[in-house]
Scaffold this motif. Structure first.
Motif, short mmCIF file in Angstrom:
data_model
loop_
_atom_site.label_atom_id
_atom_site.label_comp_id
_atom_site.label_asym_id
_atom_site.label_seq_id
_atom_site.Cartn_x
_atom_site.Cartn_y
_atom_site.Cartn_z
N SER A 109 0.74 -1.59 -0.39
CA SER A 109 -0.17 0.48 -0.42
C SER A 109 1.20 1.34 0.20
CB SER A 109 -1.10 0.53 1.12
OG SER A 109 -1.77 1.38 1.42
N VAL A 110 0.84 1.85 -0.62
CA VAL A 110 1.43 3.59 -0.88
C VAL A 110 0.05 4.32 -1.29
CG1 VAL A 110 3.46 2.16 -1.77
CG2 VAL A 110 1.80 3.07 -3.44
N ARG A 111 1.01 5.63 -1.46
CA ARG A 111 0.48 7.36 -1.53
C ARG A 111 0.20 7.31 -3.12
NH1 ARG A 111 2.34 11.16 2.81
NH2 ARG A 111 1.57 10.10 4.56
N ARG A 112 1.21 7.01 -3.85
CA ARG A 112 1.39 7.42 -5.23
C ARG A 112 1.53 6.44 -6.38
NH1 ARG A 112 5.03 12.82 -5.89
NH2 ARG A 112 6.28 10.91 -5.32
N VAL A 113 0.66 6.39 -7.59
CA VAL A 113 1.53 5.04 -8.44
C VAL A 113 2.93 4.62 -7.92
CG1 VAL A 113 1.35 4.59 -10.59
CG2 VAL A 113 -0.52 5.24 -9.58
N SER A 114 3.38 6.02 -8.33
CA SER A 114 5.30 5.69 -8.70
C SER A 114 6.02 5.25 -7.28
CB SER A 114 5.53 6.78 -9.18
OG SER A 114 5.11 8.73 -7.60
N ASP A 115 5.24 5.29 -6.91
CA ASP A 115 5.56 4.40 -4.93
C ASP A 115 5.45 2.88 -5.50
OD1 ASP A 115 6.06 7.22 -3.98
OD2 ASP A 115 4.31 7.63 -2.91
N LEU A 116 5.00 2.43 -6.33
CA LEU A 116 4.60 1.36 -5.79
C LEU A 116 6.56 0.43 -6.80
CD1 LEU A 116 1.67 0.59 -7.47
CD2 LEU A 116 2.05 0.43 -5.47
N ALA A 117 6.90 0.40 -6.40
CA ALA A 117 8.72 0.06 -6.60
C ALA A 117 8.43 -1.52 -7.12
CB ALA A 117 9.55 0.54 -5.31
N TYR A 118 8.79 -1.78 -7.73
CA TYR A 118 9.22 -3.47 -7.98
C TYR A 118 8.03 -3.78 -8.46
CZ TYR A 118 13.86 -2.84 -6.03
OH TYR A 118 14.89 -3.09 -5.43
N HIS A 119 7.34 -2.60 -8.90
CA HIS A 119 5.39 -3.07 -9.45
C HIS A 119 5.26 -4.14 -10.60
CE1 HIS A 119 1.72 -3.31 -12.39
NE2 HIS A 119 1.58 -2.38 -11.09
N ASP A 120 6.71 -3.84 -11.91
CA ASP A 120 6.17 -4.77 -12.94
C ASP A 120 6.75 -5.89 -12.97
OD1 ASP A 120 5.53 -2.84 -14.24
OD2 ASP A 120 6.76 -2.09 -15.12
N GLU A 121 7.90 -6.32 -11.36
CA GLU A 121 8.31 -7.60 -11.61
C GLU A 121 7.50 -8.42 -10.76
OE1 GLU A 121 12.59 -4.90 -10.75
OE2 GLU A 121 9.69 -4.44 -10.94
N MET A 122 6.58 -7.56 -9.40
CA MET A 122 5.61 -8.79 -8.55
C MET A 122 4.82 -9.12 -9.63
SD MET A 122 6.76 -7.69 -5.16
CE MET A 122 5.98 -5.74 -5.45
N ALA A 123 4.13 -7.76 -10.60
CA ALA A 123 3.28 -8.58 -11.27
C ALA A 123 2.79 -9.16 -12.35
CB ALA A 123 2.41 -6.98 -12.11
N ALA A 124 4.45 -9.20 -12.60
CA ALA A 124 5.03 -10.51 -13.94
C ALA A 124 5.38 -11.90 -13.49
CB ALA A 124 5.86 -10.39 -15.01
N GLN A 125 4.67 -11.54 -11.49
CA GLN A 125 5.30 -12.79 -11.02
C GLN A 125 6.03 -13.75 -10.98
OE1 GLN A 125 1.64 -15.22 -11.83
NE2 GLN A 125 1.11 -15.92 -10.33
N LEU A 126 7.71 -12.97 -11.02
CA LEU A 126 8.62 -12.78 -11.06
C LEU A 126 8.83 -13.69 -11.68
CD1 LEU A 126 8.45 -13.54 -6.35
CD2 LEU A 126 9.31 -11.42 -8.29
N ALA A 127 8.52 -13.45 -13.32
CA ALA A 127 9.06 -14.46 -14.50
C ALA A 127 10.62 -14.61 -14.71
CB ALA A 127 7.65 -13.86 -15.02
N ASP A 128 11.38 -13.61 -14.26
CA ASP A 128 12.26 -13.32 -15.05
C ASP A 128 13.25 -14.31 -14.02
OD1 ASP A 128 11.96 -12.48 -17.40
OD2 ASP A 128 11.71 -9.85 -15.92
N ASP A 129 12.62 -14.44 -12.75
CA ASP A 129 14.00 -15.03 -11.69
C ASP A 129 13.86 -16.45 -11.92
OD1 ASP A 129 14.74 -16.22 -9.32
OD2 ASP A 129 14.55 -13.86 -8.06
N PRO A 130 15.31 -16.54 -12.44
CA PRO A 130 15.40 -17.92 -12.52
C PRO A 130 15.04 -19.66 -11.45
CG PRO A 130 17.62 -16.77 -12.27
CD PRO A 130 15.97 -15.86 -12.16
N LEU A 131 15.37 -18.65 -10.18
CA LEU A 131 15.34 -19.98 -9.03
C LEU A 131 14.16 -19.94 -8.78
CD1 LEU A 131 18.07 -19.04 -6.33
CD2 LEU A 131 17.78 -20.97 -8.32
#
Length: 271
Positions: A156-178
């Motif tokens: 939970s954040v105040r502004r959209v730009s505060d959503l750090a790591y949003h894209d990685e988590m929205a993709a369910q960590l698809a680029d994480d090999p482990l």
């Protein structure tokens, strides 16, 4: 035109701390940034722990506690920080560049670790602001997916730009090999923005009260249940106090490294 070459800012050796190199810096917006430092060969930690980070300040190093955002196996140590323009440390730390040095404490500690929780089936990681940091460590650790069948991050954040790591988590960590395969089936990400238009504008307590938190694809009880659920809290003092009180009223017992329980908070960060 080539960018000007800057000389790395080095710091005096200090017997109490490691002197380590900054590897990269990422600025999310005008008051939020991430950075990574080299990991000394002797440095060991559990995913979710925190450590002291700092800079030289003349008489003695100026140090502050930072949750480690990278998992226990990572070759670099990653951190998420706010920028406080007149802050004694962050006013300077936000200006570091790759090649500069910072101090790193020698002993990581903390209770936002799986060892402080009893076995369960669902793990809820509830965060506000930079409280996301230790959960970034946990969700990238394969051990978490062995312990829990569902792992849920609420940020939970105040502004959209505060959503750090949003894209990685929205993709369910698809680029994480482990953990990519496990996360695709077990990881759930629920971002919410309270002061700007966004697809979800509810606060965390609202997500729990109206049942949004438990909607499909999540399975299991439509409420937080101490029989099945384990909870970690990290964020503002007000959020932590309110949710700890709510969880205890529902029968959850706070855990620690010595006595695992149903939920944990980071006592070192709570006033």
């Amino acid at each position: 035109m080539n960018a000007p070459v800057t000389t790395p800012r080095l710091i005096p050796d200090n017997a109490a701390f490691h002197s380590v190199e900054v590897k990269w810096v990422r600025h999310w917006n005008e008051h939020l940034f991430s950075f990574a430092i080299e990991r000394p060969a002797s440095f060991r930690f559990r995913s979710g722990e925190f450590v002291m980070i700092g800079l030289d300040d003349g008489a003695k190093p100026l140090m502050r506690a930072y949750s480690i955002a990278s998992p226990a196996y990572a070759e670099e140590l990653e951190f998420l920080s706010i920028k406080v323009q007149d802050g004694p440390l962050t006013s300077r730390l936000q200006k570091v560049q790759p090649g500069d040095q910072v101090y790193l404490g020698r002993k990581p500690v903390g209770t936002l670790v799986c060892d402080a929780l009893l076995p369960g089936s669902r793990l809820f990681l509830l965060s506000t602001g930079t409280g996301l940091a230790p959960f970034l460590s946990l969700i990238r650790d394969p051990d978490v997916y062995e312990r829990f069948s569902q792992v849920v991050v609420v940020h939970s954040v105040r502004r959209v730009s505060d959503l750090a790591y949003h894209d990685e988590m929205a993709a369910q960590l698809a680029d994480d090999p482990l953990v990519a395969d496990e996360a695709a089936a077990q990881f759930h990400y629920i971002p919410t923005v309270t002061r700007e238009p966004f697809r979800n504008g509810k606060r965390i307590d609202g997500l729990i009260e109206d049942g949004t938190l438990f909607e499909a694809p999540l399975t299991g009880p439509k409420k937080l249940d101490p029989a099945t659920d384990r909870v970690m809290l990290c964020g503002s003092n007000a959020m932590i106090h309110d949710f700890a009180k709510m969880l205890e009223a529902e029968g959850f017992k706070e855990g620690s490294n010595a006595h695992p329980g149903d939920f944990v908070i980071e006592r070192a960060f709570v006033g």
